[in-house]
Design an enzyme around this catalytic site. Structure first.
Site, mmCIF file in Angstrom:
data_model
loop_
_atom_site.group_PDB
_atom_site.id
_atom_site.type_symbol
_atom_site.label_atom_id
_atom_site.label_comp_id
_atom_site.label_asym_id
_atom_site.label_seq_id
_atom_site.Cartn_x
_atom_site.Cartn_y
_atom_site.Cartn_z
ATOM 1 N N GLU A 253 21.110 -51.100 -42.719
ATOM 2 C CA GLU A 253 20.248 -51.561 -42.566
ATOM 3 C C GLU A 253 18.535 -50.943 -42.300
ATOM 4 O O GLU A 253 19.221 -49.670 -41.572
ATOM 5 C CB GLU A 253 20.190 -52.537 -41.773
ATOM 6 C CG GLU A 253 21.267 -53.211 -41.985
ATOM 7 C CD GLU A 253 20.658 -54.772 -40.965
ATOM 8 O OE1 GLU A 253 20.416 -54.689 -39.807
ATOM 9 O OE2 GLU A 253 22.422 -55.383 -40.486
ATOM 10 N N LYS A 255 15.823 -49.528 -40.128
ATOM 11 C CA LYS A 255 15.171 -49.479 -39.146
ATOM 12 C C LYS A 255 13.626 -49.858 -38.507
ATOM 13 O O LYS A 255 12.787 -48.944 -39.034
ATOM 14 C CB LYS A 255 15.757 -48.629 -38.139
ATOM 15 C CG LYS A 255 15.256 -47.837 -36.663
ATOM 16 C CD LYS A 255 15.880 -46.774 -36.039
ATOM 17 C CE LYS A 255 16.194 -47.061 -34.627
ATOM 18 N NZ LYS A 255 15.567 -47.667 -33.879
ATOM 19 N N ARG A 260 11.717 -54.735 -30.438
ATOM 20 C CA ARG A 260 12.946 -55.837 -31.081
ATOM 21 C C ARG A 260 13.257 -57.127 -30.101
ATOM 22 O O ARG A 260 12.136 -57.699 -28.866
ATOM 23 C CB ARG A 260 14.534 -55.473 -30.332
ATOM 24 C CG ARG A 260 15.441 -56.696 -30.425
ATOM 25 C CD ARG A 260 16.943 -55.213 -29.756
ATOM 26 N NE ARG A 260 18.297 -56.173 -30.100
ATOM 27 C CZ ARG A 260 19.294 -55.571 -30.254
ATOM 28 N NH1 ARG A 260 19.415 -54.196 -30.288
ATOM 29 N NH2 ARG A 260 20.289 -55.820 -29.688
ATOM 30 N N ARG A 275 13.263 -56.752 -25.487
ATOM 31 C CA ARG A 275 14.871 -56.241 -25.254
ATOM 32 C C ARG A 275 15.094 -56.173 -23.475
ATOM 33 O O ARG A 275 16.041 -56.123 -22.812
ATOM 34 C CB ARG A 275 15.394 -55.157 -25.177
ATOM 35 C CG ARG A 275 13.606 -54.116 -24.927
ATOM 36 C CD ARG A 275 14.544 -52.700 -25.695
ATOM 37 N NE ARG A 275 15.274 -51.607 -25.436
ATOM 38 C CZ ARG A 275 16.634 -50.673 -26.110
ATOM 39 N NH1 ARG A 275 15.955 -50.656 -27.138
ATOM 40 N NH2 ARG A 275 16.936 -50.511 -24.977
ATOM 41 N N GLU A 305 13.069 -57.388 -35.774
ATOM 42 C CA GLU A 305 12.183 -56.459 -34.393
ATOM 43 C C GLU A 305 11.165 -57.074 -35.683
ATOM 44 O O GLU A 305 10.872 -58.080 -36.845
ATOM 45 C CB GLU A 305 12.568 -55.419 -35.547
ATOM 46 C CG GLU A 305 11.540 -53.814 -34.948
ATOM 47 C CD GLU A 305 12.206 -53.332 -33.793
ATOM 48 O OE1 GLU A 305 13.167 -53.751 -33.215
ATOM 49 O OE2 GLU A 305 11.727 -52.745 -33.257
ATOM 50 N N PHE A 344 17.689 -59.550 -38.479
ATOM 51 C CA PHE A 344 19.287 -58.947 -38.224
ATOM 52 C C PHE A 344 19.927 -59.294 -37.919
ATOM 53 O O PHE A 344 21.088 -58.816 -37.702
ATOM 54 C CB PHE A 344 19.082 -57.012 -37.897
ATOM 55 C CG PHE A 344 17.728 -57.054 -36.855
ATOM 56 C CD1 PHE A 344 19.569 -57.019 -36.061
ATOM 57 C CD2 PHE A 344 17.248 -56.882 -36.327
ATOM 58 C CE1 PHE A 344 18.652 -56.576 -34.938
ATOM 59 C CE2 PHE A 344 16.531 -56.154 -35.223
ATOM 60 C CZ PHE A 344 18.034 -56.606 -34.371
ATOM 61 N N ARG A 421 25.757 -50.568 -25.477
ATOM 62 C CA ARG A 421 25.372 -49.362 -25.950
ATOM 63 C C ARG A 421 27.059 -48.230 -26.950
ATOM 64 O O ARG A 421 27.675 -47.467 -26.069
ATOM 65 C CB ARG A 421 24.476 -47.877 -25.799
ATOM 66 C CG ARG A 421 23.828 -47.188 -26.318
ATOM 67 C CD ARG A 421 23.160 -45.875 -26.229
ATOM 68 N NE ARG A 421 21.651 -46.640 -24.931
ATOM 69 C CZ ARG A 421 20.663 -46.954 -25.558
ATOM 70 N NH1 ARG A 421 20.803 -47.072 -27.341
ATOM 71 N NH2 ARG A 421 19.738 -47.480 -25.209
ATOM 72 N N LYS A 427 22.504 -45.471 -35.071
ATOM 73 C CA LYS A 427 20.934 -45.615 -35.624
ATOM 74 C C LYS A 427 20.797 -44.172 -36.070
ATOM 75 O O LYS A 427 21.332 -42.810 -35.474
ATOM 76 C CB LYS A 427 19.905 -45.669 -34.547
ATOM 77 C CG LYS A 427 20.039 -44.933 -32.889
ATOM 78 C CD LYS A 427 19.544 -45.323 -31.935
ATOM 79 C CE LYS A 427 19.166 -44.666 -30.649
ATOM 80 N NZ LYS A 427 18.455 -45.297 -29.689
HETATM 81 P P1 AMP Z 1 18.594 -48.718 -29.345
HETATM 82 O O1 AMP Z 1 16.947 -49.626 -28.483
HETATM 83 O O2 AMP Z 1 17.778 -47.764 -28.818
HETATM 84 O O3 AMP Z 1 19.332 -49.223 -28.984
HETATM 85 O O4 AMP Z 1 18.190 -48.631 -31.309
HETATM 86 C C1 AMP Z 1 18.499 -49.230 -31.981
HETATM 87 C C2 AMP Z 1 17.231 -50.110 -31.704
HETATM 88 O O5 AMP Z 1 16.315 -50.246 -33.290
HETATM 89 C C3 AMP Z 1 17.265 -52.292 -31.505
HETATM 90 O O6 AMP Z 1 17.372 -51.907 -30.113
HETATM 91 C C4 AMP Z 1 16.220 -52.170 -32.819
HETATM 92 O O7 AMP Z 1 14.898 -52.861 -31.793
HETATM 93 C C5 AMP Z 1 15.780 -51.654 -33.641
HETATM 94 N N1 AMP Z 1 15.967 -51.990 -34.364
HETATM 95 C C6 AMP Z 1 15.379 -52.267 -36.226
HETATM 96 N N2 AMP Z 1 15.451 -52.128 -37.180
HETATM 97 C C7 AMP Z 1 16.686 -52.926 -36.757
HETATM 98 C C8 AMP Z 1 17.984 -53.177 -37.584
HETATM 99 N N3 AMP Z 1 18.318 -53.352 -38.949
HETATM 100 N N4 AMP Z 1 18.711 -53.642 -37.054
HETATM 101 C C9 AMP Z 1 19.035 -53.782 -35.133
HETATM 102 N N5 AMP Z 1 17.753 -52.816 -34.940
HETATM 103 C C10 AMP Z 1 17.467 -52.825 -35.418
#
Ligand code: AMP
Length: 558
Positions: A253, A255, A260, A275, A305, A344, A421, A427
């Site tokens: 998907e 990003k 979030r 978050r 998001e 999402f 995590r 990502k």
């Molecule tokens: P992290 O916050 O480090 O876990 O990185 C992932 C973050 O990407 C999530 O917390 C979301 O805020 C953001 N994000 C953006 N697009 C998406 C998507 N399609 N699916 C899941 N997370 C997404």
């Protein structure tokens, strides 16, 4: 024997605070709390659980005490019989309002002390009452409640009541320690406590169920619309091919680079949490409206998001913070900074869905959302596998070309795993890696910039959650941001030596750098070459910042 009555003196909680204050060792803190929890009756247990964190409402609650330090100083002055300026002087000398109150209360002529001892329940309920006061003369009615409590308080009690009012208990207890203490007190596996907490975000409830129903009761706890769930987090992908090879079949998907949100519908109420589980519903009435128009009328929890767009094109992340922090002129902000929501995931619809595989959750999501251009969309997705890796690569390229950050690579068979995590959601970004850090100090600039904090001392956390410095960063901010950050720093100062200040760890930054190097100069043992501040990350909390272990493994990986 447990203390059954709910007439437990506040003094006994104060004794616990003092013991916690007297040690820096996490295991000792856990012992102290476990012992206390196992001796307290079921009615008081949820109350002391939250008060051990220095709060009377969970983080995600909309309710707040609404008493600033100025107002509290006035209350202390009234009770002690001095001027608010005297109180302010004392706070400056002592370094915090709690220590200052303790001292001032000791000096106060002994009048009402101990005439009617404070109970834990009284303190808790009165503080909650403060939050519920609104409307006419709210401030003075709030103060009247605080005055009543303080007039019955001993010096030690005043110290912790004032700190609780300002939500700065400072006994070094976080949610992790409370979870360990519940596990120890009621002899329940830590993982079971952790999961119950991730799902309910209500440590009081978790403690009570652990005490009364044990493992079986805890396993029955599930998520409920209205109470935010700790979000599932992503790990960094090593590369697109490596990730697809490992998962086999993947959902990739786009990003999106915004914030979030977890959106809850309960009855007629729609709530939006970040978050960090902050409730931002009031700041984003436009998003609430999209949800009302596009989602069913039943209860649900969905995730997505929010990004800022200009004619459908994403624009700088920085604007979004202006939107979600905004308390006034929201109408104007809505026009100037339009938001698009990309959904999402769905965690609840008619029933909890977190144990269902992603592919089922996505299908459900697709079946319940009515899309509206530039307002509410689903994350752009391609389903692919080892034989068709180029489709994932194409999505990555397209996403970057459209101004997004990169892609997410998800395992379609995976359940939603709150708060973790893990390897089921990855990502992959185009930009060089950055670190999420917290500011613990700073240095004022020179000449024209003498009023600004020009250089920021940054820290990571170690495996015990203690903060360890890693670098000073001075570049990357424009003048307006520098001014804004400097103003925020002023309010957080805990110590000042010449040009240097130490601050409470409340400001989070994302920093880029050219290289990680070993360095004895900083507590982490590492330092960053050419650190550049990329952005302020008000969406993070201390639990989210990067760790010394991560830097260690990144360093070794080079
Ligand atoms: P992290 O916050 O480090 O876990 O990185 C992932 C973050 O990407 C999530 O917390 C979301 O805020 C953001 N994000 C953006 N697009 C998406 C998507 N399609 N699916 C899941 N997370 C997404």
């Amino acid at each position: 024997m447990s203390i059954q009555s709910n007439q437990v003196k506040y003094e006994s909680l104060v004794n616990i605070y003092q013991s916690l204050d007297a040690t820096t060792k996490r295991l000792e803190k856990t012992d102290i709390l476990a012992n206390f929890f196992s001796n307290i009756g079921a009615e008081l247990l949820p109350i002391v659980t939250i008060m051990a964190l220095g709060r009377v409402f969970p983080v995600w609650s909309e309710e707040e005490l609404g008493i600033g330090s100025k107002l509290l100083m006035k209350a202390i002055a009234t009770v002690v019989g001095i001027t608010p300026e005297d109180v302010e002087d004392q706070i400056r000398d002592q370094g915090d309002i709690g220590a200052a109150s303790e001292l001032l209360f000791k000096k106060k002529s002994q009048t009402t002390f101990f005439s009617k001892p404070l109970t834990i329940e009284m303190v808790y309920h009165n503080l909650r009452k403060v939050a519920s006061v609104s409307g006419n003369r709210a401030q003075s009615r709030k103060i009247a409640i605080i005055l009543e409590l303080l007039s019955l308080a001993s010096p030690d009690e005043a110290k912790y009541i004032t700190r609780t009012v300002l939500e700065e208990l400072r006994v070094g207890v976080g949610e992790g320690t409370i979870r360990d203490a519940i596990s120890q007190a009621f002899n329940v596996d830590k993982n079971i406590i952790d999961r119950a907490h991730m799902l309910t975000n209500d440590l009081g409830l978790v403690a009570r169920v652990a005490q009364e129903e044990g493992v079986e009761g805890l396993q029955k706890l599930s998520l409920k619309p209205g109470k935010p769930v700790k979000p599932m987090l992503a790990q960094l992908a090593e590369g697109i091919k490596a990730s697809v090879d490992e998962m086999g079949r993947v959902f990739c998907e786009t990003k999106y680079d915004g914030i979030r949100v977890q959106i809850h519908k309960k009855g007629s109420k729609i709530m939006i949490f970040t978050r960090r589980l902050e409730n931002i519903s009031n700041a984003v009435p436009d998003v609430i409206q999209y949800i009302e128009n596009s989602l069913p009328d039943e209860d649900f929890i969905v995730e997505g998001e929010i990004i800022v767009t200009d004619n459908g094109k994403p624009i700088s992340f920085q604007y979004i913070l202006q939107r979600v922090r905004r308390k006034y002129d929201i109408e104007k902000a809505m026009e100037e900074v339009p938001l698009t929501l990309y959904l999402f995931d769905v965690l609840y619809y008619q029933k909890p869905l977190i144990d269902a595989p992603l592919e089922i959750r996505r299908e459900t999501l697709e079946s319940i959302v009515k899309l509206e251009e530039n307002k509410i969309q689903l994350s752009k997705q391609v389903k692919t596998d080892r034989e068709n890796i180029e489709e994932a690569e194409k999505l990555f390229k397209d996403s970057i070309d459209q101004g997004h950050e990169g892609i997410m690579i998800k395992d379609p068979t995976a359940p939603y795993i709150p708060g973790i995590r893990g390897k089921k959601m990855l990502k992959y970004k185009a930009e060089p890696e950055t670190l999420d850090v917290v500011v613990v100090g700073g240095t004022y600039g020179k000449g024209k910039r003498a009023h600004f904090v020009g250089s920021y001392l940054l820290a990571l956390s170690d495996e015990f959650g203690d903060l360890k410095t890693i670098a000073h960063a001075a570049t990357g901010l424009d003048d307006q941001m520098l001014l804004e950050l400097s103003e925020r720093m002023e309010k957080l100062i805990v110590e000042r030596k010449g040009q240097k200040i130490a601050v409470k760890p409340h400001i989070f930054l994302e920093v880029a750098y050219s290289e990680i190097v070993k360095s004895p100069e900083y507590e982490s043992g590492y330092s960053l070459r050419f650190p550049v501040i990329k952005r302020i990350r008000d969406d993070l909390s201390l639990e989210d910042i990067d760790t010394v272990q991560r830097v260690n493994s990144m360093f070794k990986g080079h």
